[in-house]
Design an enzyme around this catalytic site. Structure first.
Site, PDB file in Angstrom:
ATOM      1  N   GLU A   1       0.853  -1.197   0.000  1.00  0.00           N
ATOM      2  CA  GLU A   1       0.000   0.000   0.000  1.00  0.00           C
ATOM      3  C   GLU A   1       0.884   1.240   0.000  1.00  0.00           C
ATOM      4  OE1 GLU A   1      -3.207   1.187  -0.125  1.00  0.00           O
ATOM      5  OE2 GLU A   1      -2.390   3.158   0.388  1.00  0.00           O
ATOM      6  N   GLN A   2       0.513   2.200  -0.863  1.00  0.00           N
ATOM      7  CA  GLN A   2       1.356   3.394  -0.977  1.00  0.00           C
ATOM      8  C   GLN A   2       1.352   4.271   0.278  1.00  0.00           C
ATOM      9  OE1 GLN A   2      -0.067   5.909  -4.160  1.00  0.00           O
ATOM     10  NE2 GLN A   2      -2.060   6.224  -3.234  1.00  0.00           N
TER      11      GLN A   2
ATOM     12  N   ARG B   1     -16.862   3.734   6.442  1.00  0.00           N
ATOM     13  CA  ARG B   1     -15.719   3.238   5.665  1.00  0.00           C
ATOM     14  C   ARG B   1     -14.491   2.986   6.550  1.00  0.00           C
ATOM     15  NH1 ARG B   1     -16.173   4.184   0.061  1.00  0.00           N
ATOM     16  NH2 ARG B   1     -13.938   4.033  -0.112  1.00  0.00           N
TER      17      ARG B   1
ATOM     18  N   TYR C   1     -28.563   7.124   5.045  1.00  0.00           N
ATOM     19  CA  TYR C   1     -28.665   5.810   5.683  1.00  0.00           C
ATOM     20  C   TYR C   1     -27.791   5.769   6.937  1.00  0.00           C
ATOM     21  CZ  TYR C   1     -24.485   4.730   2.759  1.00  0.00           C
ATOM     22  OH  TYR C   1     -23.267   4.749   2.136  1.00  0.00           O
TER      23      TYR C   1
ATOM     24  N   ASP D   1     -11.877  -0.811  -8.279  1.00  0.00           N
ATOM     25  CA  ASP D   1     -11.927   0.435  -9.054  1.00  0.00           C
ATOM     26  C   ASP D   1     -10.840   0.494 -10.122  1.00  0.00           C
ATOM     27  OD1 ASP D   1     -14.058   1.161  -7.517  1.00  0.00           O
ATOM     28  OD2 ASP D   1     -13.170   2.999  -6.719  1.00  0.00           O
TER      29      ASP D   1
END
Ligand SMILES: Cc1cc2nc3c(=O)[nH]c(=O)nc-3n(C[C@H](O)[C@H](O)[C@H](O)COP(=O)(O)OP(=O)(O)OC[C@H]3O[C@@H](n4cnc5c(N)ncnc54)[C@H](O)[C@@H]3O)c2cc1C
Length: 397
Positions: A34-35, A102, A209, A287
């Site tokens: 991971e960067q 998230r 939500y 993505d």
């Protein structure tokens, strides 16, 4: 005897972290690069629909997700003025879906990785086939050789470029304001339970939500823009400008905007489906492979489906079979994700229209709900196994 394939996952977002867990559950040796120097997420919610929860349950995450998630029990859709268009319970799939914060979700996934398998501060700078594997280089000077490389490095994927693709962002001409509000501040939300509440009107829509076990309400307000913003950029938003966008809308919309302490703007883009995802031992997921506009809430779920599909096709294989298996992965996934990308766009258009012909609106609603039901009923692992059987029968693996 099976060889222990070394798999490098580039990117420690939702897609990369879940892929690593799914691959390891099938015996593969996985390292994530991971960067970022630390894992960070923005203050926003994300939906985990049954097509994703069913997979996460199989790797033992049921209890953990239940702890952080707000169960989705159904939906309520209204016009901008508050007229009820649809109120329905979540269709019974036998699997619960959740809305999650998230940051909570990413933390859960990161904590589930075995020690020493997640390397932060590793920004991929180059990838090329060499020495019977792929040689990866990182901007901190590190280099590794891997048998399989999975680019889960998001919409600006470096691996996508390494496999010869050049893609262009495509805008819907909208952006979103987002924010989180303590649910107790919202009088309209007292009886909402786990339902997703949406208001649709001319040129804009408004979605709320609950997340964080119902303590916070996630708000997403889609409005027109001609701003030439960066893809996936986020920037502070102006509460007065947001308020002006929804002047005269239904009371809960106004109350929600009024209760915000701050908001941020989110640039929304997707890209046309890619012609291919895999070259040799390298492939893409999430993505990096199929960015989609968020109106179906399937971005994260599709990334999760990708990872579990890869785990099925790569389980127990020999090094020389990697390339063929990645082709099978692509066949299992490319058409489905391209269709979902297109449906997400259509859904956004539907949510931003004011229908004079109510029958036309209801026809689209019925079609949309049926398509959505099919998407959420999908079992990606089962589909991957069927693809392998078909490939075996046709002699392509
Ligand atoms: C603000 C925001 C809100 C969203 N809201 C929703 C929503 O409500 N509903 C929905 O369905 N979808 C939503 N999405 C989209 C959804 O989150 C994604 O589709 C999903 O999480 C899949 O992500 P991913 O892991 O493929 O990519 P990402 O989450 O983008 O993760 C990519 C990771 O790769 C890392 N990386 C990038 N380049 C490199 C490199 N060269 N080397 C190493 N690492 C690298 C990045 O730092 C990042 O950690 C949202 C996205 C954003 C940004």
């Amino acid at each position: 005897m099976t060889e222990n394939l070394r798999v490098a996952v580039i990117g420690g977002g939702i897609g990369g972290l879940t892929a690593a867990l799914a691959l390891r559950a099938r015996g593969l040796d996985v390292t994530i690069f991971e960067q970022a120097g630390e894992l960070r997420e923005i203050g926003a919610g994300v939906s985990i629909f049954p097509n994703a929860t069913r997979l996460l349950q199989r790797i033992g995450l049921t209890d953990e997700i239940e702890k952080i998630g707000s169960p989705i029990t159904g939906q309520v859709i209204r016009t901008s003025g508050g007229e009820l268009i649809n109120q329905s319970a979540s269709p019974s799939t036998g699997v619960q879906s959740y809305n999650v914060h998230r940051a909570d979700f990413l933390k859960l996934l990161a904590n589930a990785q075995p020690e020493g398998t997640l390397h932060l501060g590793h920004r991929l700078s180059g990838a090329r086939e060499a020495d019977g594997g792929v040689r990866l280089t990182f901007s901190n000077g590190a280099a590794v050789i891997s048998d399989v490389v999975i680019g889960a490095d998001g919409i600006h994927s470096a691996l996508q470029q390494a496999i010869g693709l050049k893609t262009y962002p495509s805008s819907e001409g909208i952006m979103a304001y987002r924010g989180l509000i303590p649910t107790e501040k919202l009088s309209w939300a007292k009886d909402i339970g786990g339902r997703m509440s949406r208001w649709i009107g001319k040129g804009r829509s408004f979605l709320c939500y609950p997340v964080s076990s119902g303590r916070l309400m996630n708000m997403v307000a889609f409005v027109p823009t001609n701003l030439d913003s960066e893809e996936s950029w986020t920037a502070p938003g102006d509460l007065n400008a947001l308020s002006a966008e929804y002047a005269g809308w239904d009371y809960p919309v106004l109350e929600t905007i009024g209760a915000l302490d701050s908001t941020f703007r989110w640039g929304i883009y997707d890209r046309a489906p890619l012609p291919y995802w895999s070259v040799g031992r390298m492939t893409l997921l999430g993505d990096a492979a199929h960015p989609m506009v968020p109106h179906l809430g399937q971005g994260a779920a599709q990334a999760i489906e990708d990872g579990f599909t890869l785990a099925v096709v790569l389980e127990g294989i020999k090094r020389q079979d990697v390339s063929k298996r990645l082709q099978a992965y692509e066949r299992a996934r490319l058409q489905r994700t391209s269709q979902i990308q297109a449906l997400a766009r259509d859904t956004g258009r539907f949510f931003r229209a004011e229908y004079e012909d109510v029958a036309e609106r209801d026809r689209f609603m019925a079609k949309w709900m049926s398509a959505n039901g099919q998407i959420r009923g999908h079992d990606a692992e089962q589909a991957a196994k069927e693809e392998l059987l078909a490939a075996n029968d046709s002699g392509s693996i």
